[in-house]
Design a protein around this motif. Structure first.
Motif, PDB file in Angstrom:
ATOM      1  N   ILE A  24       0.854  -1.183   0.000  1.00 19.18           N
ATOM      2  CA  ILE A  24       0.000   0.000   0.000  1.00 19.18           C
ATOM      3  C   ILE A  24       0.895   1.240   0.000  1.00 19.18           C
ATOM      4  O   ILE A  24       0.657   2.197  -0.732  1.00 19.18           O
ATOM      5  N   GLU A  25       1.959   1.182   0.815  1.00 18.38           N
ATOM      6  CA  GLU A  25       2.860   2.340   0.884  1.00 18.38           C
ATOM      7  C   GLU A  25       3.568   2.557  -0.443  1.00 18.38           C
ATOM      8  O   GLU A  25       3.896   3.679  -0.805  1.00 18.38           O
ATOM      9  N   ALA A  26       3.802   1.458  -1.174  1.00 17.96           N
ATOM     10  CA  ALA A  26       4.421   1.597  -2.488  1.00 17.96           C
ATOM     11  C   ALA A  26       3.414   2.122  -3.507  1.00 17.96           C
ATOM     12  O   ALA A  26       3.783   2.465  -4.628  1.00 17.96           O
ATOM     13  N   GLY A  27       2.149   2.181  -3.128  1.00 17.72           N
ATOM     14  CA  GLY A  27       1.120   2.720  -4.013  1.00 17.72           C
ATOM     15  C   GLY A  27       0.642   1.734  -5.062  1.00 17.72           C
ATOM     16  O   GLY A  27       0.070   2.117  -6.074  1.00 17.72           O
ATOM     17  N   TRP A  28       0.880   0.433  -4.851  1.00 16.80           N
ATOM     18  CA  TRP A  28       0.508  -0.551  -5.868  1.00 16.80           C
ATOM     19  C   TRP A  28      -0.972  -0.876  -5.878  1.00 16.80           C
ATOM     20  O   TRP A  28      -1.520  -1.263  -6.892  1.00 16.80           O
ATOM     21  N   THR A  29      -1.602  -0.800  -4.719  1.00 16.72           N
ATOM     22  CA  THR A  29      -3.012  -1.214  -4.669  1.00 16.72           C
ATOM     23  C   THR A  29      -3.829  -0.237  -3.827  1.00 16.72           C
ATOM     24  O   THR A  29      -3.278   0.594  -3.115  1.00 16.72           O
ATOM     25  N   ASP A  30      -5.125  -0.406  -3.917  1.00 15.98           N
ATOM     26  CA  ASP A  30      -6.071   0.415  -3.185  1.00 15.98           C
ATOM     27  C   ASP A  30      -5.917   0.169  -1.679  1.00 15.98           C
ATOM     28  O   ASP A  30      -5.900  -0.981  -1.246  1.00 15.98           O
ATOM     29  N   PRO A  31      -5.811   1.226  -0.862  1.00 16.62           N
ATOM     30  CA  PRO A  31      -5.662   1.038   0.594  1.00 16.62           C
ATOM     31  C   PRO A  31      -6.796   0.212   1.201  1.00 16.62           C
ATOM     32  O   PRO A  31      -6.617  -0.382   2.250  1.00 16.62           O
ATOM     33  N   ARG A  32      -7.934   0.174   0.544  1.00 14.01           N
ATOM     34  CA  ARG A  32      -9.055  -0.598   1.098  1.00 14.01           C
ATOM     35  C   ARG A  32      -8.813  -2.097   1.051  1.00 14.01           C
ATOM     36  O   ARG A  32      -9.566  -2.877   1.586  1.00 14.01           O
ATOM     37  N   THR A  33      -7.739  -2.508   0.343  1.00 12.29           N
ATOM     38  CA  THR A  33      -7.455  -3.943   0.281  1.00 12.29           C
ATOM     39  C   THR A  33      -6.389  -4.346   1.297  1.00 12.29           C
ATOM     40  O   THR A  33      -5.916  -5.468   1.282  1.00 12.29           O
ATOM     41  N   GLN A  34      -5.999  -3.420   2.174  1.00  9.31           N
ATOM     42  CA  GLN A  34      -4.951  -3.744   3.143  1.00  9.31           C
ATOM     43  C   GLN A  34      -5.494  -4.497   4.351  1.00  9.31           C
ATOM     44  O   GLN A  34      -6.441  -4.074   4.992  1.00  9.31           O
ATOM     45  N   ILE A  35      -4.821  -5.606   4.668  1.00 11.10           N
ATOM     46  CA  ILE A  35      -5.173  -6.372   5.870  1.00 11.10           C
ATOM     47  C   ILE A  35      -4.219  -5.977   6.988  1.00 11.10           C
ATOM     48  O   ILE A  35      -3.026  -5.817   6.760  1.00 11.10           O
ATOM     49  N   GLY A  36      -4.743  -5.833   8.190  1.00 13.86           N
ATOM     50  CA  GLY A  36      -3.878  -5.540   9.331  1.00 13.86           C
ATOM     51  C   GLY A  36      -4.486  -4.472  10.204  1.00 13.86           C
ATOM     52  O   GLY A  36      -5.571  -3.964   9.926  1.00 13.86           O
TER      53      GLY A  36
END
Lengths: 402, 264
Positions: free
Chosen positions: A311-323
């Motif tokens: 997410i920090e690298a900007g590869w995907t939508d933040p809404r797909t982050q688990i944690g």
């Protein structure tokens, strides 16, 4: 007051003492050992070198714990639709209340919600306090905090549980601060002691460590818990518990905030609702390689999710982050691909039914919690796996909601 | 427009480990950096200054070496900064941290807008911002993803909710916490680095604050106490698989069939 005293006369090898602190809070200058502001009072130094470091605590006036009774749950909702985290918290409240013989309270506030609050009577609350006022139509921090304050002053609960939703994460700290009391965010385990102290356990220091936290001398004890951490109890057929309609004078609901508009967002499929999740971790070397993870997710009828570095690298939508800083999920199947398994990640998926982890490093912490630990390279295993899976049915794309 | 941004120094890595035998935290390397979410708050302040004029100050709290993040803020274009540092602040939980910051903010002069990042990467709580606002008795809006407009009296923002976007107009003074990606943070400028390398970073200690009651700060002012820290419980690993990529893939496909995630 509590502090750590240093017995300078017992110091033998100061360098060793300086090194014991993981936060670099111990300094040795001019042959004098001191503790600086970086100290987190973890007391590791006291444990390791008790002859040099001594922890002293002076008696403080004690709060009367018997004056605070009950476990209260904040009912989070959108226009009366109750957020399921509320039911999960009511289930946990019931478990704990049984131990200490306390009542369970629920607080719901909004506009035209009294009939919607009925639903809460199916989840074991003894009393449901409802504040139904036009001023509470949209979430604004000052009126919502004012109502919460009014509720706590009336009911004086020992424990207050709030869902870690957008509203909860804004409202709980604000209210806790108003009562000058403690709040532990994003607890993953909760329990209660006989003396009504709440055991709050959460990942700490952003690393691979859990902290067990107490609020020994303040009431109420606030904790927030994310959605899908606890199990929701079965809805009971027959309603129970009493609905208490409260009022609060409108002048106490004044606000310096005006809501100009509430816009519905496009409904995107959320990873919290997916039954199968395939997670891309740091082991994915470049953005283009996400396509293989996404394809695996598609072929299994699931969704792709990611970890914080991606997410920090900007590869995907933040809404797909688990944690902890993303979403908590509890799918039937989760396959982690090149995920190392930091505590903050694991806290967001540890309750999944089947955990399959693929990683080249046999020591990766993700394997501590996986049901199937596959020690292998995702760049070999996944392409080969895709060949072994049946051909895709149609081309429906269920990938990330970007 | 006077803007104040709260920033924090966090460990450069999240790879913290616990030695199970000794119970000692192991922190590889001592790298520190600015909390990445704070960069968005600073950028937001800089963008606002471009259109509204005014001054930007930053405030941080931590050991003396945390001054580094204020230096970094100077390199991005912030006008002034200060560091709250005192051994008496040590061991502060969310409440004591927010209270200390609110006391420090009062020392920094009047402001219209207070900005915080969404959360820190070492605490992950996202609770300090709202608590600061409570102590300062000003309204706050969390999860701001866009600033729509502002004038001398108020700011209009988009608050990101799970299913909706709430557009709120908030009167100054107020606090907002901003989402990642509200603006793209600029890199520190070399020119500003040269210009600001001798710029001072004043320290604010307990005796500079209005409220000097030590029971309101650090561990003594913290209602929550860490009883113990421990490594996360391990699950009984049912199976560990090794082999070539091909072998592992075949086995995994079989397992997925067995668990009924793929059809026969």
């Amino acid at each position: 007051m509590a502090k750590i005293i240093i017995h300078q006369e017992n110091i033998k090898n100061p360098e060793e003492l300086v090194d014991v602190c993981p936060f670099n809070a111990i300094e040795y200058t001019n042959e004098y050992l001191s503790i600086n502001a970086a100290c987190k009072m973890c007391k590791i130094c006291v444990k390791k070198y008790p002859d040099v470091f001594e922890y002293v605590e002076e008696e403080q006036p004690q709060v009367d714990k018997s004056a605070w009774r009950g476990i209260a749950v904040y009912a989070d909702h959108v226009e009366g639709d109750i957020h399921p985290v509320t039911f999960e918290l009511l289930g946990k409240a019931r478990e704990m209340a049984a131990k200490i013989g306390h009542p369970i309270y629920c607080l719901m506030m909004g506009d035209h919600i009294s009939d919607k609050a009925e639903e809460l009577r199916h989840y074991g609350a003894d009393k449901i306090f409802v504040y139904d006022k036009p001023e509470l139509k949209d979430f604004r921090i000052e009126p919502y905090t004012a109502v919460f304050e009014d509720f706590i002053n009336k009911v004086r609960p020992s424990i207050v549980l709030v869902g870690g939703t957008t509203v909860g994460r804004s409202l709980a700290p604000r209210t806790a601060a108003r009562f000058r009391t403690g709040l532990t965010a994003d607890c993953t385990i909760l329990d209660v002691q006989d003396n009504t102290d709440l055991d709050q356990i959460r990942p700490a220091f952003g690393g691979n460590i859990m902290a067990h936290i107490h609020t020994p001398n303040h009431r109420p004890q606030f904790a927030t818990v994310r959605y899908k951490i606890f199990d929701a109890p079965e809805r009971t057929e027959n309603p129970s518990g009493e609905l208490v309609i409260e009022d609060i004078p409108s002048q106490r609901l004044k606000s310096r905030i005006r809501v100009l508009e509430v816009r519905k967002k496009d409904k995107v499929q959320s990873i919290e609702d997916a039954e199968v999740i395939v997670v891309a971790g740091k082991g994915v070397k470049k953005e283009a390689d996400l396509s293989m993870i996404r394809e695996l997710a598609d072929r299994l009828g699931g969704m792709m999710a990611t970890t914080r570095p991606l997410i920090e690298a900007g590869w995907t939508d933040p809404r797909t982050q688990i944690g902890l800083s993303g979403r908590t999920v509890k799918p039937k199947l989760i396959i982690t691909c090149g995920v190392s398994g930091s505590v903050q990640f694991v806290a967001g998926m540890n309750n999944s039914e089947n955990i399959i982890a693929i990683n080249t490093d046999p020591k990766a912490t993700i394997f501590d919690i996986a049901h199937y630990a596959i020690i292998g390279d995702i760049y070999e295993v996944i392409p080969a796996l895709l060949k072994n899976l049946p051909a895709p049915e149609g081309q429906t794309h269920k990938g990330d909601p970007s | 427009m006077n803007i104040l941004v709260c920033i924090k120094q966090v460990p450069g890595t999240t790879e913290v480990d616990l030695d199970e035998k000794t119970g000692v935290l192991k922190r590889d390397g001592i790298d520190s950096k600015m909390n990445p979410y704070d960069l968005y708050a600073i950028e937001t302040a800089l963008k606002i200054r471009e259109t509204q004029g005014g001054k930007i100050k930053v405030l941080s709290m931590g050991p003396p070496q945390a001054a580094q993040v204020i230096r970094e803020a100077y390199m991005m274009g912030v006008d002034e900064g200060a560091l709250l540092t005192d051994p008496k602040f040590a061991g502060a939980d969310v409440l004591a941290t927010a209270y200390t910051l609110s006391q420090g903010i009062r020392k920094m002069g009047d402001f219209d807008l207070l900005l915080c990042g969404k959360m820190t990467t070492d605490g992950d709580t996202a609770q300090v911002g709202p608590e600061i606002a409570e102590f300062l008795q000003i309204p706050h809006v969390s999860n701001v993803r866009k600033i729509l407009s502002m004038d001398e009296k108020a700011i209009t923002v988009e608050m990101d909710m799970p299913e909706t976007v709430e557009i709120q107009e908030v009167l100054f003074p107020c606090l907002i916490t901003v989402e990642k990606d509200i603006y793209t943070p600029r890199l520190p400028s070399f020119k500003l680095k040269l210009k600001t390398q001798t710029k001072e970073i004043p320290h604010i200690t307990l005796q500079d604050l209005e409220d000097q009651d030590i029971y309101h700060y650090g561990l003594n002012g913290s209602p929550t106490q860490v009883l113990k820290i421990f490594p996360p419980p391990k699950k009984e690993v049912s199976e560990v698989w090794t082999g070539t990529g091909e072998e592992l893939a075949r086995r995994l496909a079989e397992k997925l069939k067995e668990l009924k995630f793929i059809r026969e």
